[in-house]
Design a protein around this motif. Structure first.
Motif, PDB file in Angstrom:
ATOM      1  N   ALA A   1       0.835  -1.206   0.000  1.00 12.87           N
ATOM      2  CA  ALA A   1       0.000   0.000   0.000  1.00 12.87           C
ATOM      3  C   ALA A   1       0.870   1.256   0.000  1.00 12.87           C
ATOM      4  O   ALA A   1       0.588   2.213  -0.740  1.00 12.87           O
ATOM      5  CB  ALA A   1      -0.943  -0.003   1.195  1.00 12.87           C
ATOM      6  N   ARG A   2       1.935   1.262   0.804  1.00 15.45           N
ATOM      7  CA  ARG A   2       2.848   2.423   0.828  1.00 15.45           C
ATOM      8  C   ARG A   2       3.493   2.637  -0.535  1.00 15.45           C
ATOM      9  O   ARG A   2       3.562   3.755  -1.023  1.00 15.45           O
ATOM     10  CB  ARG A   2       3.936   2.231   1.889  1.00 15.45           C
ATOM     11  N   GLY A   3       3.959   1.549  -1.132  1.00 10.37           N
ATOM     12  CA  GLY A   3       4.623   1.663  -2.432  1.00 10.37           C
ATOM     13  C   GLY A   3       3.689   2.125  -3.533  1.00 10.37           C
ATOM     14  O   GLY A   3       4.050   2.958  -4.363  1.00 10.37           O
ATOM     15  N   VAL A   4       2.481   1.596  -3.537  1.00  9.12           N
ATOM     16  CA  VAL A   4       1.496   1.988  -4.558  1.00  9.12           C
ATOM     17  C   VAL A   4       1.105   3.453  -4.351  1.00  9.12           C
ATOM     18  O   VAL A   4       1.006   4.216  -5.315  1.00  9.12           O
ATOM     19  CB  VAL A   4       0.261   1.059  -4.520  1.00  9.12           C
ATOM     20  N   LYS A   5       0.923   3.852  -3.108  1.00  8.08           N
ATOM     21  CA  LYS A   5       0.526   5.232  -2.806  1.00  8.08           C
ATOM     22  C   LYS A   5       1.585   6.238  -3.266  1.00  8.08           C
ATOM     23  O   LYS A   5       1.251   7.330  -3.721  1.00  8.08           O
ATOM     24  CB  LYS A   5       0.265   5.379  -1.307  1.00  8.08           C
ATOM     25  N   ARG A   6       2.847   5.865  -3.169  1.00 12.12           N
ATOM     26  CA  ARG A   6       3.946   6.757  -3.597  1.00 12.12           C
ATOM     27  C   ARG A   6       4.085   6.828  -5.114  1.00 12.12           C
ATOM     28  O   ARG A   6       4.751   7.712  -5.628  1.00 12.12           O
ATOM     29  CB  ARG A   6       5.265   6.288  -2.999  1.00 12.12           C
TER      30      ARG A   6
ATOM     31  N   LYS B   1       3.472   7.504  -8.975  1.00 11.18           N
ATOM     32  CA  LYS B   1       2.840   8.597  -9.710  1.00 11.18           C
ATOM     33  C   LYS B   1       1.951   8.094 -10.847  1.00 11.18           C
ATOM     34  O   LYS B   1       1.068   8.799 -11.308  1.00 11.18           O
ATOM     35  CB  LYS B   1       3.914   9.540 -10.255  1.00 11.18           C
ATOM     36  N   THR B   2       2.224   6.870 -11.315  1.00  6.67           N
ATOM     37  CA  THR B   2       1.445   6.290 -12.410  1.00  6.67           C
ATOM     38  C   THR B   2       1.096   4.845 -12.061  1.00  6.67           C
ATOM     39  O   THR B   2       1.728   4.231 -11.194  1.00  6.67           O
ATOM     40  CB  THR B   2       2.237   6.292 -13.736  1.00  6.67           C
ATOM     41  N   ALA B   3       0.118   4.320 -12.782  1.00  5.06           N
ATOM     42  CA  ALA B   3      -0.264   2.918 -12.583  1.00  5.06           C
ATOM     43  C   ALA B   3       0.887   2.000 -12.989  1.00  5.06           C
ATOM     44  O   ALA B   3       1.138   0.988 -12.327  1.00  5.06           O
ATOM     45  CB  ALA B   3      -1.524   2.604 -13.385  1.00  5.06           C
ATOM     46  N   SER B   4       1.583   2.355 -14.037  1.00  2.00           N
ATOM     47  CA  SER B   4       2.740   1.544 -14.468  1.00  2.00           C
ATOM     48  C   SER B   4       3.798   1.492 -13.378  1.00  2.00           C
ATOM     49  O   SER B   4       4.365   0.427 -13.099  1.00  2.00           O
ATOM     50  CB  SER B   4       3.360   2.121 -15.749  1.00  2.00           C
ATOM     51  N   GLU B   5       4.046   2.621 -12.768  1.00  2.24           N
ATOM     52  CA  GLU B   5       5.035   2.683 -11.692  1.00  2.24           C
ATOM     53  C   GLU B   5       4.571   1.834 -10.497  1.00  2.24           C
ATOM     54  O   GLU B   5       5.366   1.124  -9.885  1.00  2.24           O
ATOM     55  CB  GLU B   5       5.231   4.140 -11.268  1.00  2.24           C
ATOM     56  N   ALA B   6       3.281   1.887 -10.179  1.00  2.34           N
ATOM     57  CA  ALA B   6       2.729   1.101  -9.070  1.00  2.34           C
ATOM     58  C   ALA B   6       2.884  -0.395  -9.344  1.00  2.34           C
ATOM     59  O   ALA B   6       3.306  -1.159  -8.470  1.00  2.34           O
ATOM     60  CB  ALA B   6       1.260   1.458  -8.851  1.00  2.34           C
ATOM     61  N   LEU B   7       2.561  -0.798 -10.563  1.00  2.86           N
ATOM     62  CA  LEU B   7       2.666  -2.208 -10.923  1.00  2.86           C
ATOM     63  C   LEU B   7       4.121  -2.664 -10.930  1.00  2.86           C
ATOM     64  O   LEU B   7       4.445  -3.761 -10.462  1.00  2.86           O
ATOM     65  CB  LEU B   7       2.008  -2.439 -12.282  1.00  2.86           C
TER      66      LEU B   7
ATOM     67  N   PHE C   1       6.469  -1.424  -9.121  1.00  4.69           N
ATOM     68  CA  PHE C   1       6.855  -1.535  -7.712  1.00  4.69           C
ATOM     69  C   PHE C   1       6.450  -2.906  -7.159  1.00  4.69           C
ATOM     70  O   PHE C   1       7.243  -3.577  -6.493  1.00  4.69           O
ATOM     71  CB  PHE C   1       6.205  -0.418  -6.865  1.00  4.69           C
ATOM     72  N   ILE C   2       5.219  -3.311  -7.428  1.00  2.00           N
ATOM     73  CA  ILE C   2       4.731  -4.597  -6.926  1.00  2.00           C
ATOM     74  C   ILE C   2       5.577  -5.745  -7.464  1.00  2.00           C
ATOM     75  O   ILE C   2       6.007  -6.618  -6.712  1.00  2.00           O
ATOM     76  CB  ILE C   2       3.240  -4.796  -7.261  1.00  2.00           C
ATOM     77  N   PHE C   3       5.829  -5.737  -8.767  1.00  2.00           N
ATOM     78  CA  PHE C   3       6.634  -6.816  -9.346  1.00  2.00           C
ATOM     79  C   PHE C   3       8.044  -6.842  -8.746  1.00  2.00           C
ATOM     80  O   PHE C   3       8.564  -7.908  -8.414  1.00  2.00           O
ATOM     81  CB  PHE C   3       6.714  -6.683 -10.866  1.00  2.00           C
ATOM     82  N   SER C   4       8.656  -5.680  -8.598  1.00  2.00           N
ATOM     83  CA  SER C   4       9.997  -5.637  -8.009  1.00  2.00           C
ATOM     84  C   SER C   4       9.975  -6.136  -6.575  1.00  2.00           C
ATOM     85  O   SER C   4      10.880  -6.848  -6.135  1.00  2.00           O
ATOM     86  CB  SER C   4      10.554  -4.213  -8.068  1.00  2.00           C
ATOM     87  N   PHE C   5       8.926  -5.775  -5.843  1.00  2.00           N
ATOM     88  CA  PHE C   5       8.786  -6.233  -4.465  1.00  2.00           C
ATOM     89  C   PHE C   5       8.646  -7.752  -4.420  1.00  2.00           C
ATOM     90  O   PHE C   5       9.199  -8.413  -3.535  1.00  2.00           O
ATOM     91  CB  PHE C   5       7.574  -5.556  -3.808  1.00  2.00           C
ATOM     92  N   MET C   6       7.910  -8.329  -5.372  1.00  2.00           N
ATOM     93  CA  MET C   6       7.723  -9.780  -5.408  1.00  2.00           C
ATOM     94  C   MET C   6       9.047 -10.500  -5.670  1.00  2.00           C
ATOM     95  O   MET C   6       9.282 -11.593  -5.156  1.00  2.00           O
ATOM     96  CB  MET C   6       6.716 -10.181  -6.491  1.00  2.00           C
TER      97      MET C   6
ATOM     98  N   LEU D   1      -7.351  -0.587 -13.418  1.00  2.00           N
ATOM     99  CA  LEU D   1      -8.399   0.395 -13.723  1.00  2.00           C
ATOM    100  C   LEU D   1      -7.813   1.801 -13.777  1.00  2.00           C
ATOM    101  O   LEU D   1      -8.164   2.598 -14.664  1.00  2.00           O
ATOM    102  CB  LEU D   1      -9.522   0.323 -12.682  1.00  2.00           C
ATOM    103  N   TRP D   2      -6.924   2.121 -12.873  1.00  2.00           N
ATOM    104  CA  TRP D   2      -6.224   3.404 -12.865  1.00  2.00           C
ATOM    105  C   TRP D   2      -5.477   3.569 -14.190  1.00  2.00           C
ATOM    106  O   TRP D   2      -5.582   4.597 -14.856  1.00  2.00           O
ATOM    107  CB  TRP D   2      -5.300   3.445 -11.656  1.00  2.00           C
ATOM    108  N   GLY D   3      -4.728   2.557 -14.578  1.00  2.00           N
ATOM    109  CA  GLY D   3      -3.977   2.611 -15.828  1.00  2.00           C
ATOM    110  C   GLY D   3      -4.876   2.705 -17.048  1.00  2.00           C
ATOM    111  O   GLY D   3      -4.539   3.380 -18.036  1.00  2.00           O
TER     112      GLY D   3
END
Length: 192
Positions: A71-76, A78-84, A86-91, A138-140
């Protein structure tokens, strides 16, 4: 007069969580838990119950910690691509000093077929993860970053499958470069 606890409950639960994460439920003995957690056996039973109850609490703790980090990473982002991304890198990379893979995925593979409580916790965590992915998709799609050719829910299911696969492969000798290539292809599939 009751003795006060000589330990911080969340700290020792984190130690148990890590041991279960590294070794799995079956391989982890009560003796190892007592030693690793640094508490007396009686304190373990009084505070957490039996091994299975402790394991379920460790799964909850893991889910809470991972959900908060995502949630912290997604909130930071700026774009849906960046959020996704982040998630993949975290995984793939996880937190520094954390075991490879995922306690939820490991637990589902090891126990879900024969333990309803573990299955319920893993299924709940997986549903929450898919919902997070759906919201990012959906954001993207709203921002024209991602294709609208496919339904966001279907894409979330697909990406969650990639997510789980990454967590499993992260426990193997597969290189991080290979895992990052997989995420790159998955991101390309979302492009408009």
């Amino acid at each position: 007069m009751a003795r006060s606890k000589e330990f911080e409950e969340k700290e020792v639960l984190d130690k148990a969580m890590r041991l279960f994460w590294e070794q799995g439920y079956e391989k982890t003995s009560m003796t190892e838990l007592v030693e690793h957690m640094g508490i007396h056996r009686r304190s373990l039973y009084d505070t957490f119950g039996d091994k299975h109850s402790l394991f379920l609490k460790a799964m909850d703790r893991f889910d809470d910690k991972i959900s908060a980090a995502l949630a912290r990473g997604v909130k930071r982002s700026k774009t849906a691509s960046e959020a996704l991304q982040f998630i993949f890198s975290f995984m793939i990379d996880g937190d520094e000093d954390s075991p490879a893979g995922c306690l939820m995925v490991n637990s589902a593979v090891e126990l879900a077929a024969r333990d309803v409580e573990v299955d319920n916790k893993a299924t709940k965590a997986f549903t929450t993860a898919e919902q997070l992915l759906k919201e990012i998709i959906l954001w993207g799609q709203r921002e024209s970053e991602f294709t609208s050719t496919y339904n966001a829910e279907e894409l979330a299911g697909y990406l969650h499958n990639v997510w789980i696969g990454l967590r499993v492969m992260a426990r193997t000798s597969a290189s991080k470069e290979k895992l990052h290539r997989i995420t790159h292809i998955s991101m390309k599939l979302l492009e408009v």
